[in-house]
Design a protein around this motif. Structure first.
Motif: not given
Length: 291
Positions: A266-291
């Motif tokens: 998922l790629e989130i393009a933020g406008f104004g105060r909203e942050e932009s992020r790139v969220l890799a889906l294939q790594a979802l089950n390998e991660t835990s906790g807060i970024f």
């Protein structure tokens, strides 16, 4: 089949425009009357893109039934399909209107789901058990008081009257929709006005049970929310929790986003105060906790 550089689809996100013809709340740095212009700016940007739809994650108005008369026509200028969720401020209306809010906004029902390009979007009504959405005398208000007391006694951060939770019936409906999506081979994005993770004073009363339910399903990709105007972000049990910033906040800066859905991210393009992020889906089950 789309290439890795071509999204399956894109959609727009707005959180908490919270429009009303009111003066600013300087203590909270909120400017409800300025949200019409901010929403017009966001829609002008959305209209420049090929989007599947635009979702508003609740708090369309700051209060007052008449506020819908001015903000909803702005959405009519959107050239894309639109989906609404309801938030606590949408119920800051006269008692006789409490049961009519979803209909006024043109929603199919207070909670619903829809499919697009291999994804199932589940839009929750997080207001069912609350001190503001049910009519006076409704037992759900007593249920909300009981939940708040239990959370308070447990030392939780979120037993506040501006928070809420889904009913048992809606929870059962959500569980069934998650199973239906899995059977259909669909990935799932859940949407609710109220965040449930990371822990925060704005989280839904039923955060723990909702997290436990979602954790049972590895096809749930993300949970989108508003309500906490500062925004928040985390990942747990392979699910991204994205709390979008409130549009109503600050006198001059805007906040909205465009989400591009790819096969692997998922790629989130933020406008104004909203942050932009790139969220890799294939790594979802390998991660835990807060970024």
């Amino acid at each position: 089949m789309p290439s890795p550089s071509t999204p399956l689809f894109r959609f727009g996100v707005v959180a908490d425009p919270q429009y009303a013809a009111l003066g600013p709340n300087l203590a909270l740095d909120r400017y409800p009357a300025k949200s019409l212009a901010k929403l017009e700016e966001a829609i002008a940007e959305f209209n420049r893109h090929d989007l599947a739809f635009v979702v508003t994650l609740g708090d369309i108005i700051d209060g007052g039934w008449e506020s819908f008369d001015l903000v909803l026509p702005v959405y009519e200028t959107l050239r894309h399909a639109r989906h609404f969720l309801l938030g606590n401020h949408d119920f800051a209306v006269a008692a006789e209107h409490l049961t009519k809010v979803a209909n006024r906004v043109g929603m199919p029902s207070a909670y619903y789901d829809f499919a697009h390009a291999g994804y199932r979007f589940i839009a929750l009504d997080g207001n069912e058990i609350s001190l503001f959405a049910p009519p006076e005398g409704d037992p759900r208000r007593d249920d909300a008081k009981a939940l708040m007391k239990a959370l308070h006694d447990a030392g939780a951060l979120n037993p506040h009257r501006w928070n809420a939770s889904v009913s048992d019936a809606q929870y059962t409906w959500l569980a069934a929709k998650l199973q239906d999506a899995k059977a259909a081979g669909e990935k799932v994005i859940v949407m609710n006005h109220y965040p449930i993770f990371p822990e925060n004073s704005h989280n839904a009363f039923d955060s723990d049970s909702m997290l436990a339910l979602l954790a049972e399903h590895d096809h749930v990709v993300a949970y989108l929310s508003g309500h906490n105007h500062a925004g928040n972000f985390g990942v747990v049990d392979g699910i991204y929790f994205i709390n979008f910033k409130g549009m109503v906040d600050t006198e001059d800066s805007n906040a909205y986003a465009i989400v591009s859905v790819y096969e692997d991210r998922l790629e989130i393009a933020g406008f104004g105060r909203e942050e932009s992020r790139v969220l890799a889906l294939q790594a979802l089950n390998e991660t835990s906790g807060i970024f």
